[in-house]
Each structure stands twice: as structure tokens, then as C-alpha cells.
Design a protein around this motif. Structure first.
Motif, PDB file in Angstrom:
ATOM      1  N   UNK A 145       0.830  -1.206   0.000  1.00  0.00           N
ATOM      2  CA  UNK A 145       0.000   0.000   0.000  1.00  0.00           C
ATOM      3  C   UNK A 145       0.865   1.258   0.000  1.00  0.00           C
ATOM      4  N   UNK A 146       1.978   1.229   0.755  1.00  0.00           N
ATOM      5  CA  UNK A 146       2.879   2.386   0.808  1.00  0.00           C
ATOM      6  C   UNK A 146       3.517   2.627  -0.555  1.00  0.00           C
ATOM      7  N   UNK A 147       3.935   1.543  -1.202  1.00  0.00           N
ATOM      8  CA  UNK A 147       4.542   1.665  -2.535  1.00  0.00           C
ATOM      9  C   UNK A 147       3.542   2.267  -3.517  1.00  0.00           C
ATOM     10  N   UNK A 148       2.309   1.785  -3.477  1.00  0.00           N
ATOM     11  CA  UNK A 148       1.271   2.335  -4.360  1.00  0.00           C
ATOM     12  C   UNK A 148       1.044   3.822  -4.076  1.00  0.00           C
ATOM     13  N   UNK A 181       3.230   5.999  -2.800  1.00  0.00           N
ATOM     14  CA  UNK A 181       4.371   6.782  -3.289  1.00  0.00           C
ATOM     15  C   UNK A 181       4.356   6.898  -4.805  1.00  0.00           C
ATOM     16  N   UNK A 182       3.967   5.831  -5.480  1.00  0.00           N
ATOM     17  CA  UNK A 182       3.874   5.866  -6.939  1.00  0.00           C
ATOM     18  C   UNK A 182       2.817   6.865  -7.394  1.00  0.00           C
ATOM     19  N   UNK A 183       1.697   6.895  -6.672  1.00  0.00           N
ATOM     20  CA  UNK A 183       0.629   7.840  -7.005  1.00  0.00           C
ATOM     21  C   UNK A 183       1.080   9.277  -6.762  1.00  0.00           C
ATOM     22  N   UNK A 184       1.820   9.482  -5.652  1.00  0.00           N
ATOM     23  CA  UNK A 184       2.345  10.816  -5.360  1.00  0.00           C
ATOM     24  C   UNK A 184       3.270  11.300  -6.476  1.00  0.00           C
ATOM     25  N   UNK A 185       4.151  10.413  -6.912  1.00  0.00           N
ATOM     26  CA  UNK A 185       5.092  10.772  -7.976  1.00  0.00           C
ATOM     27  C   UNK A 185       4.352  11.091  -9.269  1.00  0.00           C
ATOM     28  N   UNK A 186       3.337  10.294  -9.569  1.00  0.00           N
ATOM     29  CA  UNK A 186       2.552  10.502 -10.790  1.00  0.00           C
ATOM     30  C   UNK A 186       1.831  11.851 -10.751  1.00  0.00           C
ATOM     31  N   UNK A 187       1.244  12.186  -9.605  1.00  0.00           N
ATOM     32  CA  UNK A 187       0.524  13.441  -9.477  1.00  0.00           C
ATOM     33  C   UNK A 187       1.464  14.642  -9.498  1.00  0.00           C
ATOM     34  N   UNK A 188       2.680  14.451  -8.948  1.00  0.00           N
ATOM     35  CA  UNK A 188       3.631  15.571  -8.887  1.00  0.00           C
ATOM     36  C   UNK A 188       4.085  16.029 -10.263  1.00  0.00           C
ATOM     37  N   UNK A 189       3.945  15.163 -11.260  1.00  0.00           N
ATOM     38  CA  UNK A 189       4.371  15.502 -12.616  1.00  0.00           C
ATOM     39  C   UNK A 189       3.269  16.245 -13.383  1.00  0.00           C
ATOM     40  N   UNK A 190       2.089  16.325 -12.796  1.00  0.00           N
ATOM     41  CA  UNK A 190       0.989  17.018 -13.450  1.00  0.00           C
ATOM     42  C   UNK A 190       1.046  18.507 -13.158  1.00  0.00           C
ATOM     43  N   UNK A 191       0.501  19.315 -14.078  1.00  0.00           N
ATOM     44  CA  UNK A 191       0.473  20.763 -13.859  1.00  0.00           C
ATOM     45  C   UNK A 191      -0.447  21.112 -12.702  1.00  0.00           C
ATOM     46  N   UNK A 192      -1.489  20.325 -12.532  1.00  0.00           N
ATOM     47  CA  UNK A 192      -2.397  20.518 -11.408  1.00  0.00           C
ATOM     48  C   UNK A 192      -2.545  19.189 -10.665  1.00  0.00           C
ATOM     49  N   UNK A 244      -4.882  10.003  -1.613  1.00  0.00           N
ATOM     50  CA  UNK A 244      -5.391   9.547  -0.323  1.00  0.00           C
ATOM     51  C   UNK A 244      -4.345   8.715   0.410  1.00  0.00           C
ATOM     52  N   UNK A 245      -4.105   9.063   1.642  1.00  0.00           N
ATOM     53  CA  UNK A 245      -3.145   8.312   2.460  1.00  0.00           C
ATOM     54  C   UNK A 245      -3.741   6.939   2.785  1.00  0.00           C
ATOM     55  N   UNK A 246      -2.999   5.883   2.533  1.00  0.00           N
ATOM     56  CA  UNK A 246      -3.564   4.541   2.772  1.00  0.00           C
ATOM     57  C   UNK A 246      -3.742   4.260   4.260  1.00  0.00           C
ATOM     58  N   UNK A 247      -4.733   3.469   4.545  1.00  0.00           N
ATOM     59  CA  UNK A 247      -4.974   3.046   5.920  1.00  0.00           C
ATOM     60  C   UNK A 247      -4.244   1.733   6.151  1.00  0.00           C
ATOM     61  N   UNK A 248      -3.231   1.785   6.974  1.00  0.00           N
ATOM     62  CA  UNK A 248      -2.406   0.602   7.218  1.00  0.00           C
ATOM     63  C   UNK A 248      -2.948  -0.202   8.396  1.00  0.00           C
TER      64      UNK A 248
END
Length: 221
Positions: free
Chosen positions: A172-175, A177-188, A193-197
């Protein structure tokens, strides 16, 4: 045919044994194994004929693996489990020698107590016996039982539920971080959502693995 092969392979071993108690144990174990094989003689006959036509080496090596395990096995229950495994593997259509040898190698490192503990996590022939029943029967505490379960885990027969939770949390953490990286490359960039561990328990528990169930199926008559 199988009986002759087993007896023929045992004779050189028997000739090299000097101590009478070892000789008696060898004879007892081989007789037990032969009785189990002979009870399944009719079912095995056609299978053996096919093996002789297609894979002459398989039968020899699986018989040698059985004998390696039972020659000096002190526990009668383990002789039965080895012989049942031998019969069930011969009945199987899977003749992968590496898998067969791995089965016998693992079984050689297990005890009757290990098998009882493994059965307590399965519906396969444990007669409703649980961990507490085993501890009370042989007078061991849960700390000693922990070592048995960890041993079964090392062989891949049991799985720690805490370890499974950790693996799922890591995924879940890897997913995330991957989502964060993907969103950071967008103009907006959007919100991720932070995963519930899941919380790891202070006392570990276990469950049987598919491999553990396969082993129990193989060693049962």
C-alpha cells in the motif's frame, strides 16, 4: 515389483549396520513402508508400468529418497508419512523429480510433533486438535511452541499473519508513493489519499500455506 526394488536397495544398507537396535529399527521401518506400498499395489501397478516405459530413472530415485528418509527414522509416524508420500507421489501424474526430492528432503527435517502442529492449522486429519491441546499433551509452553511454528514458517508450510500484514502495508505504501510521484508531474496535481495501514499484532499468529496443505495431502493415506 516395488517391494523387490525396496528390499534390494535395503540389503546393502542392512549389511553395513552393526548395532542390533539400528538393525531392528531398519527392519521395522522397511516392513512398515512395504505394508503401505502393498496395500496400494493394485492402484500403483499401471502407474509403474507407464513409468518404466517413459521414465526409468524416476522410480529408482523416488525409492532411494524414501529409503534415505526411513533407514534410521526413530519415529514410526514419520515412517508412515514418508511411505504415504511415496505412494501418493507415484500415483500422481506429476513426475517432476526436483519437486519429489524437495518433498522428501523437507520431510526428513520434520518430526511427528511438527506435523501435528501443521495439522492443527488445517482441516486435514487433525481430529480437532489445536495448539493448546498439543501443549497440554506434551507439556510444552507457548514459547517452545513458537520455535516449532517458526520452523514450519521457514519451510514455507506456515505463514506469519504479521508478516502478511507487513507485506500488504508495504504494498500500500509503494502504491501511495507511486501515485504521489505521478501526481507531482501534473500541472495541477490532485490529492492522493493516504492509505490506511493495518496494525501489527503484539502476538504473532499463523495460517497454513497452500504448500502446507499439499504436504498434508501427500502424507495422508
Amino acid at each position: 515389483m516395488l517391494a523387490r526394488e525396496i528390499v534390494g536397495a535395503v540389503v546393502p544398507v542392512a549389511n553395513n549396520i552393526r548395532l542390533s537396535y539400528k538393525q531392528n529399527r531398519l527392519e521395522r521401518n522397511v516392513v512398515e513402508a512395504l505394508q503401505i506400498v502393498q496395500r496400494n499395489q493394485d492402484e500403483l501397478e499401471n502407474k509403474i508400468v507407464k513409468l518404466q516405459q517413459s521414465n526409468l530413472d524416476y522410480q529408482r530415485q523416488i525409492t532411494e529418497a524414501l529409503l534415505d528418509n526411513i533407514v534410521e527414522e526413530p519415529q514410526e509416524a514419520m515412517v508412515k508419512y514418508n511411505a504415504n508420500g511415496y505412494v501418493n507421489l507415484l500415483k500422481s501424474d506429476n513426475t517432476n523429480l526436483d519437486i519429489v526430492l524437495m518433498f522428501f528432503k523437507t520431510l526428513a527435517q520434520l518430526s511427528d510433533l511438527d506435523i501435528r502442529v501443521l495439522k492443527s492449522y488445517s482441516y486435514l486429519g487433525n481430529d480437532g486438535e489445536n495448539i493448546l491441546d498439543i501443549c497440554n499433551d506434551i507439556h510444552i509452553d507457548f514459547e517452545q511452541m513458537r520455535f516449532i511454528r517458526e520452523k514450519l514458517e521457514r519451510f514455507g508450510l506456515l505463514q506469519s499473519k504479521n508478516e502478511e500484514i507487513n507485506d500488504n502495508n508495504l504494498e500500500e505504501i509503494v502504491k501511495y508513493l507511486q501515485s504521489l510521484e505521478k501526481e507531482s508531474k501534473k500541472s495541477k496535481p490532485g490529492t492522493v489519499k493516504i492509505p490506511k495501514l493495518k496494525k501489527v499484532s503484539g502476538s504473532d499468529s499463523y495460517k497454513i500455506t497452500p504448500l502446507g496443505r499439499q504436504y498434508l495431502t501427500l502424507i495422508e493415506a
